[in-house]
Design an enzyme around this catalytic site. Structure first.
Site, PDB file in Angstrom:
ATOM      1  N   LYS A 224      -4.287  -8.234  -2.735  1.00 48.09           N
ATOM      2  CA  LYS A 224      -3.303  -8.137  -2.787  1.00 48.09           C
ATOM      3  C   LYS A 224      -2.510  -6.814  -1.832  1.00 48.09           C
ATOM      4  CE  LYS A 224      -0.908 -11.159  -6.280  1.00 48.09           C
ATOM      5  NZ  LYS A 224      -0.318 -10.593  -7.840  1.00 48.09           N
ATOM      6  N   ARG A 270      -7.823 -11.811 -12.941  1.00 42.28           N
ATOM      7  CA  ARG A 270      -7.518 -13.214 -11.881  1.00 42.28           C
ATOM      8  C   ARG A 270      -8.258 -12.689 -11.002  1.00 42.28           C
ATOM      9  NH1 ARG A 270      -4.138 -15.398  -8.576  1.00 42.28           N
ATOM     10  NH2 ARG A 270      -4.036 -17.672  -8.514  1.00 42.28           N
TER      11      ARG A 270
END
Length: 449
Positions: A224, A270
């Site tokens: 991210k 994740r």
């Protein structure tokens, strides 16, 4: 219920959820797995690398992404879920839409991962409740303020940790009221969803606050933007990379976050890079074990199952006294498609393996109280064996049998495990009916309780 109690996973380390985007516009892989065949192959690869779950998404939720019609989303994910589930891979569905989640569970998914926590689609909580009741499916509730806003116009928080914690607590209450079992709920703080990079780091630093709500917590920081911002000026040179390679350049940073999240008690992570994550978690586990003075258990990849039960079965009088129980639980004819074998073509094509498991367990406590909690859950046993067989290709079915025995003995209350692994399609150039190996393994006395 504590934050660590959730059925079906080995909680000696965080659950590893491997990301599989079946989309043409993924920010991290540029649509590399948009075709069904390629996606299935990638899912098998993730499982072989050690992913406990393969999280399949058919619609990008990155800021600015184009919404996908529901029938198109389902066309993308359903055949992949079906193919992977049939091969014994544990699958989750990453979707905002109740209809997609419902169809995915019917196809074999056992986790619903909704980044909106049921806010985007009012029917989602009802679907999650049915999945929880009928399939023991888990429901991952993400923190959400709407379709992610690239301009961060909804990223104002007086106290981001408190506000996200309060919002997730409310969504968990709503899910329970709708019928989702509390033990099936997982919370996700929603890093990057209407949160700045700084707010994301504050949430990670405050994971203990989220865990205090009493539910497992999933961390999804993989590749991210907040990682790219943290790496700026330390040699990553992301501006000189393509979007795809820039995302991959964040894998090392992701692995570091996974290790730190494990240290603070996160239930799962994740990630896109499963191999790097497993390495980081192994180092964290060794370090943590040395600090606490607990001996670090080392397991080979082939011996350590991806899935083991978390239900606690009461110790039996026979085990405490040193005698073996005589009761039996038997599971026979469990078929799993895997890629084991000495020959290259066996590894490439794969074939059927059939497993028989006979466990000695004292069944009196379960029978006297008519309690599932005091026996071995047959469904969890089958799932755990299936995933263990399908993982990490090896040469010998002897090795597979040892792996399955380790899984079976991981169920509390099991004294001995007699495991037979059949290879009915073995490459033998003579007529034959079956070939198999059988191992009998007993729980170490020091582990009996």
């Amino acid at each position: 219920m504590t934050g660590g109690e959730i059925a079906g996973f080995d909680l000696s380390r965080p659950v590893i959820m491997g990301v599989l985007n079946v989309t043409p516009d993924s920010f991290s892989d540029g649509g590399r797995y948009a075709e069904t065949q390629t996606a299935v192959a990638r899912g098998l690869e993730l499982a072989a690398q050690g992913a406990d779950l393969v999280d399949i998404g058919g619609e990008s939720t990155r800021p600015g992404a184009t919404p996908v019609p529901r029938d198109q989303e389902l066309q993308r994910v359903e055949p992949v879920i079906t193919a992977l589930a049939q091969r014994g891979v544990a699958v989750s569905i990453d979707t905002l839409h109740a209809a997609t989640a419902s169809a995915a569970v019917a196809a074999g998914a056992r986790v619903i991962n909704d980044v909106s926590g049921g806010l985007h689609d009012a029917e989602m909580l009802h679907v999650a409740a049915r999945a929880s009741r009928d399939h023991n499916a888990r429901f991952i509730i993400g923190h959400w303020r709407g379709i992610p806003d690239p301009a961060h116009l909804r990223s104002e928080y007086a106290d981001v940790v408190r506000e996200v914690s309060d919002a997730l607590a409310e969504r968990a209450r709503a899910a329970i009221e709708a019928g989702v079992s509390p033990e099936h709920i997982v919370l996700d703080p929603g890093l990057g969803f209407d949160k700045t990079g700084q707010q994301g780091w504050q949430l990670l630093a405050g994971l203990d606050t989220l865990s205090a709500l009493g539910f497992p917590v999933l961390v999804g920081a993989s590749r991210k933007r907040m990682l790219g911002e943290a790496l700026a000026g330390v040699g990553s040179e992301e501006r000189a990379l393509t979007p795809d390679s820039a995302a991959h350049a964040r894998d090392l940073a992701t692995a570091v976050v996974s290790a730190l999240a494990a240290e603070t008690g996160a239930w799962g992570v994740r990630v896109h890079d499963v191999v790097g994550t497993r390495q980081a978690l192994a180092v964290q586990r060794a370090w943590s074990g040395a600090r606490t003075g607990e001996p670090e258990e080392t397991h080979s990849t082939s011996a350590r199952p991806n899935l083991v039960p978390s239900r606690q079965v009461a110790a039996t009088a026979a085990s405490v006294a040193g005698g073996a129980p005589q009761d039996r639980i038997t599971l026979t004819g469990l078929e799993v498609f895997a890629h084991h074998g000495v020959f290259d073509f066996e590894r490439e094509r794969g074939q059927r393996f059939v497993v028989d498991a006979e466990l000695t367990v004292d069944l009196a406590p379960a029978a006297s109280g008519d309690s599932l909690e005091r026996t071995v859950h047959y469904g969890e046993l089958a799932e755990a064996i299936s995933v263990a067989v399908a993982a990490d290709p090896v040469d010998l079915i002897e090795t597979v049998a040892e792996r399955v025995a380790a899984v079976a003995l991981g169920f509390a209350g099991v004294h001995t495990a007699r495991i037979t692994v059949h290879k009915p399609d073995a490459p033998i150039d003579l007529p034959f009916g079956d070939v198999s190996v059988t191992v009998v393994r007993e729980r170490k006395r020091s582990e009996q309780r």
